[in-house]
Motif scaffolding. Structure first.
Motif, mmCIF file in Angstrom:
data_model
loop_
_atom_site.group_PDB
_atom_site.id
_atom_site.type_symbol
_atom_site.label_atom_id
_atom_site.label_comp_id
_atom_site.label_asym_id
_atom_site.label_seq_id
_atom_site.Cartn_x
_atom_site.Cartn_y
_atom_site.Cartn_z
ATOM 1 N N LEU A 264 0.906 -1.206 0.338
ATOM 2 C CA LEU A 264 -0.243 -0.092 -0.032
ATOM 3 C C LEU A 264 0.756 1.217 -0.068
ATOM 4 O O LEU A 264 0.761 2.414 -0.512
ATOM 5 C CB LEU A 264 -1.166 0.085 1.724
ATOM 6 N N ASN B 117 -4.369 10.774 -4.001
ATOM 7 C CA ASN B 117 -4.834 10.830 -2.073
ATOM 8 C C ASN B 117 -5.639 11.440 -1.273
ATOM 9 O O ASN B 117 -5.950 11.695 -0.650
ATOM 10 C CB ASN B 117 -3.621 10.049 -1.063
ATOM 11 N N GLU C 43 0.342 4.519 10.454
ATOM 12 C CA GLU C 43 0.066 3.683 10.675
ATOM 13 C C GLU C 43 1.407 3.094 9.864
ATOM 14 O O GLU C 43 1.945 2.212 10.989
ATOM 15 C CB GLU C 43 -1.296 2.906 9.873
ATOM 16 N N SER C 44 1.898 3.112 8.678
ATOM 17 C CA SER C 44 3.007 2.714 8.167
ATOM 18 C C SER C 44 4.283 3.281 9.327
ATOM 19 O O SER C 44 4.506 2.322 9.410
ATOM 20 C CB SER C 44 2.276 3.276 6.606
ATOM 21 N N VAL D 255 -2.867 5.953 7.310
ATOM 22 C CA VAL D 255 -2.508 5.489 5.804
ATOM 23 C C VAL D 255 -0.758 5.397 6.696
ATOM 24 O O VAL D 255 -0.244 4.693 7.398
ATOM 25 C CB VAL D 255 -3.105 4.818 4.897
#
Length: 135
Positions: free
Chosen positions: A13, A38, A55-56, A52
């Motif tokens: 992702l 995005n 969290e990444s 995202v």
């Protein structure tokens, strides 16, 4: 950037969203992400995209920390506050640890725009679990 065994970014992702990790250590993880591609229907950076990114970064830092114990990190909680809209350019996320333990980690992730204005503040918690066989 390959972050160790099983941590390559190809086909992930992160690659799909254009996230580029520029610094990665348990004490600090930094990456950039383009706004273009995005966005939500109004043309603003999608809040989910900020999540995202956050969290990444928290997961990468947690995974690097977990490796010192022969463990892997899995996300168990994330929350985010979106402060301002962004329409174009690139955002930068910086993850710094709040807590680095043997069974859990927590990171604060600050996402800023190109003017260094805070766009989002997130917190992610990961659980550190035994590495699956073969990792």
């Amino acid at each position: 950037m390959n972050l160790g065994p099983g941590m390559g970014l190809e086909g992930t992702l992160l690659q799909l969203m254009g996230i580029v990790v520029t610094e990665a250590a348990p004490e600090r993880v930094v990456a950039t992400m383009p706004v273009k591609g995005n966005t939500q229907p109004y043309g603003l950076l999608h809040g989910g995209a900020s999540c995202v990114l956050a969290e990444s970064l928290g997961s990468i830092g947690s995974a690097l920390h977990a490796a010192t114990y022969g463990k892997v990190a899995v996300g168990v909680d994330i929350n985010a506050t979106h402060h301002r809209a962004v329409r174009d350019g690139v955002v930068t996320g910086v993850a710094t640890p709040i807590y680095l333990g043997r069974t859990t980690t927590s990171y604060e992730v600050v996402v800023t725009d190109e003017r260094d204005k805070r766009v989002c503040t997130a917190r992610i918690t990961c659980q550190l679990i035994p590495a699956p066989p073969g990792t």
